[in-house]
Design a protein around this motif. Structure first.
Motif, PDB file in Angstrom:
ATOM      1  N   PHE A   1      76.237  45.057  36.743  1.00 55.80           N
ATOM      2  CA  PHE A   1      75.246  46.133  36.623  1.00 55.80           C
ATOM      3  C   PHE A   1      75.993  47.450  36.654  1.00 55.80           C
ATOM      4  N   ILE A   2      75.581  48.397  35.812  1.00 54.23           N
ATOM      5  CA  ILE A   2      76.235  49.710  35.835  1.00 54.23           C
ATOM      6  C   ILE A   2      75.204  50.826  35.889  1.00 54.23           C
ATOM      7  N   ASN A   3      75.486  51.810  36.772  1.00 55.86           N
ATOM      8  CA  ASN A   3      74.687  53.036  36.814  1.00 55.86           C
ATOM      9  C   ASN A   3      75.633  54.178  36.465  1.00 55.86           C
ATOM     10  N   PRO A   4      75.657  54.622  35.204  1.00 49.29           N
ATOM     11  CA  PRO A   4      76.640  55.628  34.763  1.00 49.29           C
ATOM     12  C   PRO A   4      76.121  57.060  34.910  1.00 49.29           C
ATOM     13  N   ALA A   5      75.119  57.272  35.793  1.00 53.82           N
ATOM     14  CA  ALA A   5      74.423  58.563  35.850  1.00 53.82           C
ATOM     15  C   ALA A   5      75.390  59.714  36.083  1.00 53.82           C
ATOM     16  N   LEU A   6      75.059  60.851  35.523  1.00 56.07           N
ATOM     17  CA  LEU A   6      75.881  62.049  35.752  1.00 56.07           C
ATOM     18  C   LEU A   6      75.895  62.364  37.246  1.00 56.07           C
ATOM     19  N   THR A   7      74.774  62.176  37.891  1.00 50.42           N
ATOM     20  CA  THR A   7      74.699  62.236  39.349  1.00 50.42           C
ATOM     21  C   THR A   7      73.526  61.365  39.785  1.00 50.42           C
ATOM     22  N   GLU A   8      73.699  60.707  40.914  1.00 49.97           N
ATOM     23  CA  GLU A   8      72.658  59.803  41.395  1.00 49.97           C
ATOM     24  C   GLU A   8      72.469  60.055  42.875  1.00 49.97           C
ATOM     25  N   PRO A   9      71.372  60.681  43.267  1.00 52.00           N
ATOM     26  CA  PRO A   9      71.166  60.967  44.699  1.00 52.00           C
ATOM     27  C   PRO A   9      71.365  59.727  45.569  1.00 52.00           C
ATOM     28  N   PHE A  10      70.772  58.630  45.223  1.00 51.26           N
ATOM     29  CA  PHE A  10      70.985  57.386  45.957  1.00 51.26           C
ATOM     30  C   PHE A  10      71.211  56.259  44.946  1.00 51.26           C
ATOM     31  N   GLY A  11      70.167  55.603  44.404  1.00 55.41           N
ATOM     32  CA  GLY A  11      70.314  54.555  43.389  1.00 55.41           C
ATOM     33  C   GLY A  11      69.707  53.246  43.843  1.00 55.41           C
ATOM     34  N   LEU A  12      68.386  53.135  43.805  1.00 51.68           N
ATOM     35  CA  LEU A  12      67.713  51.914  44.263  1.00 51.68           C
ATOM     36  C   LEU A  12      68.118  50.724  43.416  1.00 51.68           C
ATOM     37  N   THR A  13      68.362  50.941  42.112  1.00 55.19           N
ATOM     38  CA  THR A  13      68.735  49.806  41.247  1.00 55.19           C
ATOM     39  C   THR A  13      70.010  49.149  41.753  1.00 55.19           C
ATOM     40  N   LEU A  14      70.873  49.936  42.398  1.00 58.51           N
ATOM     41  CA  LEU A  14      72.156  49.374  42.867  1.00 58.51           C
ATOM     42  C   LEU A  14      71.933  48.382  44.005  1.00 58.51           C
ATOM     43  N   ILE A  15      71.028  48.702  44.922  1.00 58.95           N
ATOM     44  CA  ILE A  15      70.798  47.752  46.033  1.00 58.95           C
ATOM     45  C   ILE A  15      69.911  46.599  45.559  1.00 58.95           C
ATOM     46  N   GLU A  16      69.142  46.806  44.508  1.00 57.86           N
ATOM     47  CA  GLU A  16      68.360  45.706  43.929  1.00 57.86           C
ATOM     48  C   GLU A  16      69.294  44.711  43.257  1.00 57.86           C
ATOM     49  N   ALA A  17      70.211  45.254  42.464  1.00 56.92           N
ATOM     50  CA  ALA A  17      71.180  44.377  41.784  1.00 56.92           C
ATOM     51  C   ALA A  17      72.016  43.635  42.819  1.00 56.92           C
ATOM     52  N   ALA A  18      72.455  44.353  43.845  1.00 58.23           N
ATOM     53  CA  ALA A  18      73.275  43.740  44.899  1.00 58.23           C
ATOM     54  C   ALA A  18      72.520  42.595  45.561  1.00 58.23           C
ATOM     55  N   ALA A  19      71.250  42.816  45.836  1.00 58.13           N
ATOM     56  CA  ALA A  19      70.434  41.793  46.527  1.00 58.13           C
ATOM     57  C   ALA A  19      70.305  40.541  45.674  1.00 58.13           C
ATOM     58  N   CYS A  20      70.471  40.697  44.352  1.00 64.22           N
ATOM     59  CA  CYS A  20      70.349  39.542  43.436  1.00 64.22           C
ATOM     60  C   CYS A  20      71.717  38.944  43.103  1.00 64.22           C
ATOM     61  N   GLY A  21      72.756  39.448  43.803  1.00 61.50           N
ATOM     62  CA  GLY A  21      74.096  38.859  43.605  1.00 61.50           C
ATOM     63  C   GLY A  21      74.780  39.352  42.351  1.00 61.50           C
ATOM     64  N   LEU A  22      74.464  40.578  41.901  1.00 59.57           N
ATOM     65  CA  LEU A  22      75.096  41.119  40.685  1.00 59.57           C
ATOM     66  C   LEU A  22      76.057  42.237  41.083  1.00 59.57           C
ATOM     67  N   PRO A  23      77.359  42.114  40.829  1.00 58.67           N
ATOM     68  CA  PRO A  23      78.311  43.184  41.163  1.00 58.67           C
ATOM     69  C   PRO A  23      77.976  44.452  40.402  1.00 58.67           C
ATOM     70  N   ILE A  24      78.406  45.612  40.977  1.00 60.15           N
ATOM     71  CA  ILE A  24      77.975  46.890  40.391  1.00 60.15           C
ATOM     72  C   ILE A  24      79.147  47.812  40.089  1.00 60.15           C
ATOM     73  N   LEU A  25      78.944  48.678  39.089  1.00 60.16           N
ATOM     74  CA  LEU A  25      79.796  49.843  38.852  1.00 60.16           C
ATOM     75  C   LEU A  25      78.826  51.032  38.884  1.00 60.16           C
ATOM     76  N   ALA A  26      79.250  52.109  39.539  1.00 55.89           N
ATOM     77  CA  ALA A  26      78.297  53.216  39.676  1.00 55.89           C
ATOM     78  C   ALA A  26      79.013  54.557  39.670  1.00 55.89           C
ATOM     79  N   THR A  27      78.252  55.576  39.274  1.00 57.02           N
ATOM     80  CA  THR A  27      78.796  56.932  39.237  1.00 57.02           C
ATOM     81  C   THR A  27      79.337  57.337  40.598  1.00 57.02           C
ATOM     82  N   GLU A  28      80.454  58.056  40.538  1.00 64.94           N
ATOM     83  CA  GLU A  28      81.069  58.526  41.793  1.00 64.94           C
ATOM     84  C   GLU A  28      80.317  59.759  42.333  1.00 64.94           C
TER      85      GLU A  28
END
Ligand SMILES: O=c1ccn([C@@H]2O[C@H](COP(=O)(O)OP(=O)(O)O[C@H]3O[C@H](CO)[C@@H](O)[C@H](O)[C@H]3O)[C@@H](O)[C@H]2O)c(=O)[nH]1
Ligand SMILES: O=P(O)(O)OC[C@H]1O[C@](O)(CO)[C@@H](O)[C@@H]1O
Length: 714
Positions: free
Chosen positions: A355-382
Motif C-alpha cells: 500500500f502506498i500513500n504518496p501524499a504531499l503531506t498527510e496529517p495522519f493517514g487512516l488508510t495506513l493503519i487500515e492497510a496495516a491491520a489487514c497485513g499489507l506493508p506500507i510506503l508513505a509520505t515522509e
C-alpha cells in the motif's frame, strides 16, 4: 425541534458535543471517497461518537453537523436527529447552515454564524460538559458555542491550512491559485483563533504538534495531547481474500491480475499526489514488469459532473495513464462499496502487494493503519503523521513524495524482498492492535478531559419582575447613528416610532463607548434612556432608566479575564497611550495609538497577548483606538445573551449597524441591516444594505423587514 434531549444524562455522566460540519455524515454506510470532503475525518468522528457512547462514563454524545436537503444525496443527511440504532446515547443532530443543498467545505464560511445560532438554541437547554470541534469550520462554530455556554473547547484539526499551503506551494502551485481554490488565508486565521481559544488540542501524532501546529503563531504545545485514533479491527483484519467481488472489477483493467498490486486509496484530492505515484510507476519499466498499479480515488459517475478539485485529479489520472500507456497494468475502478476497502487491502496482501500513500503531506493517514491491520506493508509520505505510524509499527518505509525516482525504487525494493515484506506485514498487524485502538483512545480522551478547567456555565438567574422585557421584539441601533447629531426631523421620526411601538418593541443601543459617554450623548440628543444599553464593546449590559446592570453577564465574561495583565501590557506597548485604571472599564481596556511609527500594529499586539497567554479579544474602533475585552464578550454575544435571558427569538431582533459595523454585530440568525455609507460589508446576502445613510437608512431597514407589523414573518 424539541430542545431537550429525551435521555438527559445524569449529572455524574458526561454530555459531550462533537461538531463536524462538512462532508456527508451519517451513522452507518459512510460514503467515504464520494467527494473531496467525505473521507477520514468523517470516519474518525463517527467512530469517536460510537466509542464514546459505548462508554459508561458518558451519558450522551451529540455529533452536530450541517443539514443537507439535496436530491443529489441521500435523505439521511436531512434528518434532524439521527440516533444510532445500536447506541441510544449517540445522536447525530443536524442544523441548517445557509442553503439546503450540499456545498463544498470552502463555501460554508458565510453560514457558520447562522449554524452557531441554531446550535445554541438547542444547547442552551442542556449543560454539555464540553464542545469538541473537528477541522477549522467546526472550530469556528465551537469557539462561538464554548464562549457563550462557558464550557471548554477541545479541538482536533484533522488537516491544517498552513501544512496544506506549504506542501501545495512546494509542488508548484501558486499562492494566488491556492487562495482562489481553498480560501486558505481565512481558514488559517480561524485556525490561529482556535489555538488561542481551545483548552485542549487533540492530535493523532507527535509530528502534528512538532511540525504541523509548529507553523502556527498561537500554538501552545502545553495544551496539546497525542491521542491516536483507533481502527475497527473487526472490519480491518488479515486473512486470505483471493477473489473478492472488487477483484472482478479490477480484472477488467489488468492483463496479468496475479501480479502483486501497488495499491493507493484516497479521496480524489490534489494533496494526495496520485499523479506523482503514476509518474513514478510510469517512468520505471522494471516496476511495471513486476507489479500492477491499482488506484482507488473515491467513486464517480461522470468526471465532468464532479466539483473542480476531484475533476482535475481524475482527469489527470486518465491523461497520465494514457501518457505512459499503462493500459493492462493500471486499474482505476469507478465504484466501490465500504466493504470493498478491507477486501482490497487483503486481496493486495494475498498477492504480495504493497500500500502506498504518496501524499504531499498527510496529517495522519487512516488508510495506513487500515492497510496495516489487514497485513499489507506500507510506503508513505515522509511529510506528516505517517512518520509516527511507521515508527510505532515498523511496517514499512517513508518516501519523499516529490522524488519520482525514489518512489519507484522503494516500491521495487519492497516488492522484491520477501523477508522484509513478511516482517512488515506481521509487524503491521501487531502494531495496529497495540497503538491504534478506540478503547485506548476513549480512556486517554476521558482522562485528558478530567484535567480541563471545569465548565463555568452561564448563571441563568431569574430576572427581577420589573426588569423583564415584555415586548416580543428588539430593535438595536449602533450608537454611531446618533453621532454626529441627526437632522432633527429624522430623529423626531425615530423617537415617535419608538414611543408608538413601545409595548411591542423594546429599543437598545450598542456602543464601544463607556456608559457615561452614551448617557451624555442621549442627554445632548434629548432622548430617553433606551430599554437596553450594551456598552464598552459588549462588556456591559444595562437596562432602562434605572440603568440596572446585568450582573450575570459580568460574571459570565469575567471568567479567566486578566484585566490587570492587559492593562500592564498596554501600558508598556510603544506608541500606545492608555488612560488610568479609573477611566477604564473593569472588562475593557481602551488603547489610543498616539504614535503610528512606534506602534507595531494590532496584529503584533494580538500576538503579544497570545504569547503572554493573556486571554482577550482585540477590537479596532478606528485607525487610532482599540479595546481589549474578554473573549466571551462581544456585541453579538451580548445581544444573544439578552435575547436568551428575556426569551426573545433571534429572528425577532433587528440590529442596524453604522457604516463601520462588522459581522460580529450583524452576522448569524438575527435580522441585520447596515446603513449606506463609505464601508459596506462585503456583500453578505443576509444583511440588508440600506440605500440611505444615518437614521433614514435605519427607517428604511425597519420597513424592509416589515419589522413592526403584527404578523410580520420575522
Ligand atoms: O475512495 C475512498 C477513499 C477513502 N476512503 C476511506 O476514507 C478514509 C480516508 O482517510 P485518510 O486516509 O486519513 O485521509 P483523509 O480523508 O485525508 O483524512 C483526513 O482526516 C484523517 C482523520 O483525522 C487524517 O488521518 C488524514 O490525515 C486527514 O487528511 C479511510 O478510512 C479510507 O478507507 C474510502 O473508503 N474510499
Ligand atoms: O486537505 P484539506 O483541504 O485540509 O481537507 C482534508 C479533508 O479530508 C477530510 O478528512 C475528509 O473528510 C476532512 O478532514 C477534510 O474535508
Amino acid at each position: 425541534m424539541d430542545n431537550r434531549p429525551e435521555n438527559k444524562p445524569d449529572s455524574a455522566q458526561l454530555h459531550l458535543v462533537l461538531i463536524s460540519l462538512h462532508g456527508l455524515i451519517r451513522g452507518q454506510n459512510l460514503e467515504l471517497g464520494r467527494d473531496a470532503d467525505t473521507g477520514g475525518q468523517i470516519l474518525y468522528v463517527v467512530e469517536l461518537l460510537r466509542a464514546l457512547a459505548a462508554d459508561p462514563r458518558v451519558g450522551r454524545v451529540d455529533l452536530l453537523t450541517r443539514r443537507i436537503h439535496d436530491s443529489n444525496v441521500a435523505d439521511d443527511y436531512a434528518r434532524q436527529d439521527e440516533t444510532l440504532p445500536d447506541l441510544p446515547k449517540a445522536h447525530i443532530i443536524r442544523f441548517p447552515a445557509g442553503p439546503d443543498e450540499y456545498l463544498p467545505k470552502e463555501a460554508l464560511w458565510p453560514y457558520l454564524d447562522g449554524f452557531s445560532d441554531h446550535a445554541m438554541e438547542y444547547l442552551r437547554q442542556q449543560s454539555p460538559s464540553l464542545i469538541h470541534s473537528h477541522y477549522a469550520d467546526a472550530g469556528y462554530v465551537g469557539m462561538r458555542l464554548a464562549l457563550q455556554l462557558g464550557v471548554p473547547l477541545v479541538h482536533t484539526g484533522h488537516s491544517l491550512g498552513r501544512s496544506k499551503r506549504q506542501s501545495l506551494l512546494a509542488s508548484g502551485e501558486s499562492e494566488r491559485t491556492l487562495e482562489k481554490k481553498y480560501r486558505l488565508s481565512q481558514r488559517i486565521r480561524v485556525e490561529e483563533e482556535i489555538l488561542a481559544t481551545a483548552s485542549l488540542i487533540i492530535t493523532s501524532t507527535q509530528d502534528e504538534i512538532d511540525r504541523q501546529y509548529g507553523m502556527y503563531d498561537w500554538a501552545n504545545a502545553e495544551r496539546m495531547r497525542v491521542i491516536p485514533p483507533g481502527v475497527n479491527v473487526s472490519r480491518f483484519e488479515p486473512g486470505p481474500q483471493p477473489s473478492p467481488p472488487i477483484s472482478t472489477e479490477l480484472r477488467r483493467f489488468l492483463r496479468a491480475p496475479q501480479k502483486p498490486p501497488i495499491l493507493a486509496l484516497s479521496r480524489p484530492d490534489e494533496r494526495k499526489n496520485i499523479a506523482g505515484l503514476i509518474h513514478a510507476y510510469g517512468q520505471n519499466p522494471d516496476l511495471q514488469a513486476r507489479a500492477n498499479l491499482v488506484i482507488v480515488a473515491g467513486t464517480r459517475e461522470d468526471i465532468r459532473d464532479m466539483t473542480a478539485g476531484p475533476r482535475r485529479v481524475l482527469t489527470e489520472i486518465l491523461l497520465l495513464i494514457d501518457r505512459y500507456d499503462l493500459y493492462g497494468r493500471a486499474a482505476y475502478p469507478r465504484h466501490h462499496r465500504p466493504e470493498d476497502v478491507p477486501d482490497l487491502y487483503r486481496w493486495a496482501a494475498g498477492l504480495g502487494g504493497v500500500f502506498i500513500n504518496p501524499a504531499l503531506t498527510e496529517p495522519f493517514g487512516l488508510t495506513l493503519i487500515e492497510a496495516a491491520a489487514c497485513g499489507l506493508p506500507i510506503l508513505a509520505t515522509e511529510n506528516g503523521g505517517p512518520k509516527d505510524i511507521i515508527a510505532n509499527c515498523q511496517n514499512g518505509v517513508l518516501i519523499d513524495p516529490l522524488s519520482t525516482e525514489e518512489i519507484g525504487e522503494k516500491l521495487l525494493s519492497m516488492l522484491s524482498d520477501k523477508t522484509i515484506w513478511q516482517s512488515y506485514a506481521k509487524n503491521g498487524i501487531a502494531g495496529v492492535r497495540r497503538y491504534y485502538s478506540w478503547q485506548t483512545h476513549v480512556d486517554h480522551y476521558l482522562t485528558a478531559l478530567d484535567e480541563l478547567p471545569h465548565a463555568v456555565p452561564q448563571q441563568q438567574e431569574s430576572i427581577p419582575t420589573g426588569k423583564r422585557i415584555t415586548a416580543d421584539r428588539l430593535l438595536f441601533l449602533g450608537a454611531r447613528l446618533l453621532d454626529p447629531a441627526p437632522i432633527p426631523e429624522q430623529q423626531e421620526e425615530l423617537v415617535a416610532l419608538l414611543h408608538r411601538q413601545r409595548r411591542k418593541m423594546a429599543f437598545g443601543l450598542v456602543s464601544f463607548r463607556p456608559l457615561h459617554e452614551l448617557l451624555t450623548l442621549l442627554k445632548q440628543r434629548r432622548m430617553n434612556v433606551p430599554d437596553i444599553l450594551i456598552t464598552r464593546g459588549g462588556t456591559q449590559i444595562h437596562y432602562g432608566a434605572s440603568l440596572s446592570r446585568d450582573q450575570g453577564w459580568s460574571r459570565h465574561i469575567g471568567v479567566d479575564w486578566q484585566g490587570d495583565r492587559v492593562y500592564d501590557l498596554l501600558a508598556e506597548t510603544p506608541g500606545v497611550q492608555i488612560v488610568g485604571r479609573s477611566g477604564q472599564g473593569f472588562y475593557a481596556v481602551h488603547g489610543f495609538i498616539h504614535d503610528n511609527a512606534e506602534f507595531a500594529g494590532l496584529a503584533a499586539l494580538n500576538d503579544q497577548l497570545r504569547n503572554n497567554d493573556i486571554p482577550g479579544r482585540l477590537i479596532a474602533l478606528n485607525p487610532q483606538e482599540f479595546l481589549v475585552v474578554p473573549q466571551r464578550a462581544s456585541f453579538g454575544f451580548a445581544i444573544r445573551y439578552v435575547a436568551d435571558r428575556h426569551d426573545i427569538a433571534l429572528n425577532h431582533i433587528l440590529v442596524i449597524g453604522s457604516a463601520y459595523a462588522d459581522l460580529d454585530l450583524l452576522g448569524g440568525n438575527i435580522l441585520a441591516a447596515q446603513v449606506g455609507g463609505e464601508k459596506d460589508l462585503q456583500q453578505h446576502e443576509d444583511i440588508y444594505q440600506s440605500q440611505a445613510s444615518g437614521l433614514p437608512g435605519a427607517m428604511e431597514a425597519i420597513t424592509h423587514y416589515d419589522f413592526l407589523s403584527n404578523n410580520a414573518a420575522i
